[in-house]
Design a protein around this motif. Structure first.
Motif, PDB file in Angstrom:
ATOM      1  N   LYS A 401     108.828  14.755  15.989  1.00 17.16           N
ATOM      2  CA  LYS A 401     108.430  14.747  14.552  1.00 17.16           C
ATOM      3  C   LYS A 401     109.388  15.208  13.669  1.00 17.16           C
ATOM      4  O   LYS A 401     109.366  14.617  12.435  1.00 17.16           O
ATOM      5  CB  LYS A 401     107.132  16.146  14.743  1.00 17.16           C
ATOM      6  CG  LYS A 401     106.064  15.834  15.709  1.00 17.16           C
ATOM      7  CD  LYS A 401     104.904  17.020  15.777  1.00 17.16           C
ATOM      8  CE  LYS A 401     105.662  18.129  16.194  1.00 17.16           C
ATOM      9  NZ  LYS A 401     105.928  18.452  17.651  1.00 17.16           N
ATOM     10  N   THR A 402     110.243  16.244  13.732  1.00 18.22           N
ATOM     11  CA  THR A 402     111.164  16.788  13.006  1.00 18.22           C
ATOM     12  C   THR A 402     112.109  15.319  12.742  1.00 18.22           C
ATOM     13  O   THR A 402     112.669  15.205  11.677  1.00 18.22           O
ATOM     14  CB  THR A 402     112.057  17.619  13.527  1.00 18.22           C
ATOM     15  OG1 THR A 402     110.981  19.022  13.610  1.00 18.22           O
ATOM     16  CG2 THR A 402     112.875  18.017  12.752  1.00 18.22           C
ATOM     17  N   THR A 403     112.276  14.740  13.836  1.00 26.31           N
ATOM     18  CA  THR A 403     113.328  13.390  13.532  1.00 26.31           C
ATOM     19  C   THR A 403     112.655  12.516  12.462  1.00 26.31           C
ATOM     20  O   THR A 403     113.518  11.786  11.720  1.00 26.31           O
ATOM     21  CB  THR A 403     113.447  12.711  14.889  1.00 26.31           C
ATOM     22  OG1 THR A 403     113.878  13.747  15.926  1.00 26.31           O
ATOM     23  CG2 THR A 403     114.489  11.640  14.783  1.00 26.31           C
ATOM     24  N   PRO A 442     112.004  23.000   5.981  1.00 27.14           N
ATOM     25  CA  PRO A 442     112.388  22.793   7.494  1.00 27.14           C
ATOM     26  C   PRO A 442     111.557  23.670   8.282  1.00 27.14           C
ATOM     27  O   PRO A 442     111.013  24.818   7.879  1.00 27.14           O
ATOM     28  CB  PRO A 442     113.998  22.937   7.297  1.00 27.14           C
ATOM     29  CG  PRO A 442     114.097  23.800   6.149  1.00 27.14           C
ATOM     30  CD  PRO A 442     112.753  23.845   5.044  1.00 27.14           C
ATOM     31  N   GLN A 443     111.786  23.324   9.513  1.00 29.18           N
ATOM     32  CA  GLN A 443     111.306  24.424  10.667  1.00 29.18           C
ATOM     33  C   GLN A 443     112.149  25.461  10.695  1.00 29.18           C
ATOM     34  O   GLN A 443     111.390  26.477  10.864  1.00 29.18           O
ATOM     35  CB  GLN A 443     111.397  23.238  11.777  1.00 29.18           C
ATOM     36  CG  GLN A 443     110.554  23.939  13.007  1.00 29.18           C
ATOM     37  CD  GLN A 443     110.409  22.916  14.061  1.00 29.18           C
ATOM     38  OE1 GLN A 443     111.178  21.929  14.194  1.00 29.18           O
ATOM     39  NE2 GLN A 443     109.780  23.073  15.116  1.00 29.18           N
ATOM     40  N   GLN A 444     113.262  25.426  10.464  1.00 31.16           N
ATOM     41  CA  GLN A 444     113.961  26.636  10.282  1.00 31.16           C
ATOM     42  C   GLN A 444     114.703  26.980   9.045  1.00 31.16           C
ATOM     43  O   GLN A 444     115.626  26.113   8.459  1.00 31.16           O
ATOM     44  CB  GLN A 444     115.233  26.572  11.425  1.00 31.16           C
ATOM     45  CG  GLN A 444     115.114  27.027  12.681  1.00 31.16           C
ATOM     46  CD  GLN A 444     115.506  26.649  13.955  1.00 31.16           C
ATOM     47  OE1 GLN A 444     116.210  25.697  13.717  1.00 31.16           O
ATOM     48  NE2 GLN A 444     115.063  27.078  15.077  1.00 31.16           N
ATOM     49  N   LEU A 524     106.047  19.493   5.023  1.00 34.60           N
ATOM     50  CA  LEU A 524     106.065  20.971   5.675  1.00 34.60           C
ATOM     51  C   LEU A 524     106.221  20.543   7.106  1.00 34.60           C
ATOM     52  O   LEU A 524     105.506  19.960   7.733  1.00 34.60           O
ATOM     53  CB  LEU A 524     104.839  21.516   5.395  1.00 34.60           C
ATOM     54  CG  LEU A 524     104.633  21.699   3.710  1.00 34.60           C
ATOM     55  CD1 LEU A 524     103.071  22.193   3.681  1.00 34.60           C
ATOM     56  CD2 LEU A 524     105.408  22.544   3.074  1.00 34.60           C
ATOM     57  N   ASP A 525     107.482  20.858   7.611  1.00 31.66           N
ATOM     58  CA  ASP A 525     107.708  20.872   9.047  1.00 31.66           C
ATOM     59  C   ASP A 525     107.343  22.074   9.717  1.00 31.66           C
ATOM     60  O   ASP A 525     108.407  23.071   9.590  1.00 31.66           O
ATOM     61  CB  ASP A 525     109.336  20.440   9.063  1.00 31.66           C
ATOM     62  CG  ASP A 525     109.665  20.288  10.721  1.00 31.66           C
ATOM     63  OD1 ASP A 525     108.592  20.425  11.774  1.00 31.66           O
ATOM     64  OD2 ASP A 525     110.408  19.535  10.946  1.00 31.66           O
ATOM     65  N   GLU A 526     106.346  22.433  10.151  1.00 37.15           N
ATOM     66  CA  GLU A 526     105.956  23.790  10.947  1.00 37.15           C
ATOM     67  C   GLU A 526     106.081  24.761   9.956  1.00 37.15           C
ATOM     68  O   GLU A 526     106.335  25.960  10.255  1.00 37.15           O
ATOM     69  CB  GLU A 526     106.628  23.988  12.041  1.00 37.15           C
ATOM     70  CG  GLU A 526     106.724  23.100  13.093  1.00 37.15           C
ATOM     71  CD  GLU A 526     105.519  22.916  13.956  1.00 37.15           C
ATOM     72  OE1 GLU A 526     104.538  23.758  13.875  1.00 37.15           O
ATOM     73  OE2 GLU A 526     105.495  22.054  14.893  1.00 37.15           O
TER      74      GLU A 526
END
Ligand SMILES: Nc1ncnc2c1ncn2[C@@H]1O[C@H](COP(=O)(O)OP(=O)(O)OP(=O)(O)O)[C@@H](O)[C@H]1O
Ligand SMILES: [Mg+2]
Length: 610
Positions: A401-403, A442-444, A524-526
């Protein structure tokens, strides 16, 4: 040596190379004046000892009559004054040359480190996946200084000493070739021999110095970067010891380099002074009296006085240059390894116009794998996102997903397939204009040790920050109430990487940062994973109420988060497994149902946490 010169010249810009050439000219002038100082000693002392020369030598006679000196003494005084002036002027030139040298060298230190930072920053995102950030920081902040102090300064000193030596040796050769040749052979020969013996060791130890320095920076950055884990698990000693090893290697290599550069001086100085005394004695025995030999001996002593340190400096700078060769090679490779020319052309990101987006974003059969992985992370992923649609992406951890989002953001170039926006293909040339209309959480999230304002307006100069927009963004992210309760409100500092905030608060700062720019597309990634259900719900509603952002791409673990999306994509091992809206998927896909019910239970357990 020539190769090293080529490399250092390659690191410099054309302007800097010109400055270097000018500097060398200045240094040559300095050498000539110093030599003139040496050269004038012999005639002057002869003149003082034996004023009859004035009448014997036609040239001196001519000058004497031209200026119409009253007597020999006033002529000698005038010559002395002239000599004094020559030496003073020579030293003034030396001072100017030294000033120019340090100015040049430290300007270069500044410029090269800036260029290196620019070079790194303009690399594609992929570059940073394979590089250690502490290593990059070390190169910019520390290795450039080693290059300056350990290579560039010695190189210039080497050049100036060579010039001085050539001029002085030529002069003493004319006066007494035999003694000169013997002296040069003994002195130069011994130095060369020593250098030849230690040269490989120098290169090897210079390389070790470089590696130890890398290790030092890495250990420090890891110890502080993971300080919570270090403290919680009591692993301080591990890092201390690791640092101590690297640090002591670096120090001992450096100390050794300084030592071998300096030691021969004491041996060879003894040899040289011994030779002068021997020379006096020999001449005394041959000629039988002291008077006649004093000018010659003073000449050699003075020549030696200039020559000895010059030869010693040549040796010392040579050892330093050899020792720091590894540093030069390293910086050279860093600066020339990957071309940034393509990116530099369009580096002025502020002047890039945002891309027009009216209809749809299309991902067409995107295939991608990471360079060091055999398996494809994404395989033939196709997706159409119409303007003002909401797209949800779900899937197990590691599904890609992030990729997929990274590719959509233009951080990676897909191996196959392409992304088009209103039919326009996203390429290296227009990717920045595409990025201008995207907001990305980002996720982080990375928070800098700055105020809330500085973090929401991340990377924007202080005088261009719009406080109203900050407040609006904070309201959308449901952050405004929390900020109002803080002691310094919007000016509260969040700590390094946001340590003074909770996970959910950090995420909301990240969201506010993304919506600050009024992006047309929000990814929105997580981004809401650390928010409780109610806050998440409120945020989603606030987002919809804010007119600007309409096209949404939401990656989530909780099916609930993507429930209202127009289309939900289920990604599995890099492939689109299912696609449809919530109701459709609940009806048709067993996997989706399992996921939804499992997650719903999960939600009930975590409800109410912040
Ligand atoms: N820089 C990288 N180099 C090599 N492989 C990578 C890299 N980044 C991610 N991967 C691999 O690619 C796969 C997909 O990763 P990705 O981060 O896209 O997963 P994800 O679906 O976002 O997972 P999660 O839900 O845990 O965030 C994983 O197997 C991961 O190990
Ligand atoms: Mg992910």
């Amino acid at each position: 040596m020539l190769k090293m010169l080529e490399k250092i010249l390659a690191i410099l810009t054309r302007r800097e190379r010109k400055q270097l050439a000018l500097l060398l000219v200045l240094m040559l002038t300095m050498a000539l004046f110093q030599a003139a100082g040496v050269a004038s000693v012999l005639p002057f002392i002869s003149l003082v000892m034996n004023p009859e020369i004035i009448t014997q030598n036609n040239w001196i006679q001519a000058i004497y009559t031209y200026f119409d000196f009253p007597d020999n003494n006033s002529f000698i005084i005038a010559t002395g004054l002239l000599m004094l002036f020559l030496i003073l002027f020579g030293n003034a030139v030396s001072a100017v040359a030294t000033w120019a040298k340090f100015k040049f060298v430290w300007n270069n230190n500044d410029n090269i480190s800036r260029r290196l930072l620019q070079h790194y920053l303009l690399q594609p995102y992929e570059f940073f996946l394979n590089r250690n950030s502490s290593d990059l920081a070390k190169n910019i902040l520390n290795e450039i200084q080693f290059l300056t102090n350990g290579f560039l300064i010695p190189l210039l000193d080497f050049a100036s000493r060579i010039l001085i030596i050539i001029v002085i040796i030529t002069m003493v050769l004319i006066v007494n070739p035999l003694i000169t040749i013997i002296a040069v052979l003994i002195l130069g020969g011994s130095y060369m021999l020593i250098y030849w013996i230690i040269r490989n060791k120098l290169a090897y130890r210079g390389g070790r110095r470089l590696r130890a320095n890398r290790e030092r920076f890495k250990v420090v950055s890891e110890a502080f970067g993971g300080i919570k884990e270090v403290k919680a698990s009591g692993r301080e000693v591990f890092f201390l010891e690791k640092y101590a090893r690297a640090s002591s290697t670096l120090s001992s290599m450096q100390a050794w380099n300084n030592l071998v550069g300096a030691i021969p001086k004491y041996i060879l100085e003894s040899v040289a002074f011994g030779s002068v005394i021997a020379l006096i004695l020999v001449l005394l025995v041959i000629k039988g009296e002291a008077q006649g030999i004093i000018p010659l001996v003073s000449f050699f002593a003075f020549a030696g006085y200039r020559l000895m340190p010059a030869i010693q400096d040549i040796f010392q700078t040579s050892t330093q240059i050899k020792f720091n060769q590894a540093t030069l090679e390293h910086i050279y490779q860093e600066m020339t390894g990957i071309s940034t020319r393509e990116v530099i052309k369009q580096k002025n990101i502020r002047e890039i116009d945002p891309m027009l987006f009216d209809q749809e974003i299309k991902l067409d059969e995107i295939t991608f794998n990471y360079p060091d992985r055999e398996e494809k992370v994404l395989e033939k992923v196709s997706l159409t996102i119409r303007k003002n649609q909401k797209i949800g992406i779900v899937g197990a951890t590691g599904a890609g997903k992030t990729t997929l989002v990274d590719i959509l953001l233009g951080l990676f170039i897909p191996e196959q397939g392409q992304i088009t926006v209103d039919g326009l293909s996203i390429e290296a040339e227009n990717v920045q204009s595409w990025q201008k209309i995207i907001g990305y959480v980002p996720q982080q999230i990375y928070l800098s040790d700055d105020t809330i304002i500085g973090n929401i307006a991340f990377g924007i100069p202080e005088n261009q920050i719009d406080l109203e927009k900050i407040k609006k963004a904070a309201a959308i992210a449901r952050l405004d109430e929390f900020i109002e309760r803080l002691p310094d409100k919007y000016h509260t500092v969040v700590g390094e990487r946001g340590v003074k905030l909770s996970g959910g608060q950090m995420q909301r700062v990240g969201i506010a940062r993304a919506v600050y720019h009024d992006p047309q597309v929000l990814i929105l990634d997580e981004a809401t994973s650390a928010l409780d259900n109610i806050t998440e719900q409120e945020f989603m509603e606030a987002l919809e109420a804010a007119a600007e952002v309409k096209t949404l791409i939401i990656i989530a673990h909780r099916i609930n988060t993507v429930r209202n999306c127009d289309t939900i994509i289920m990604l599995e091992n890099g492939r689109v497994q299912e696609q449809g809206n919530y109701e459709m998927l609940m009806q048709d896909s067993k996997k989706f149902r399992t996921m939804a019910t499992a997650r719903d239970k999960d939600d009930k357990n975590t409800k109410g946490q912040d």
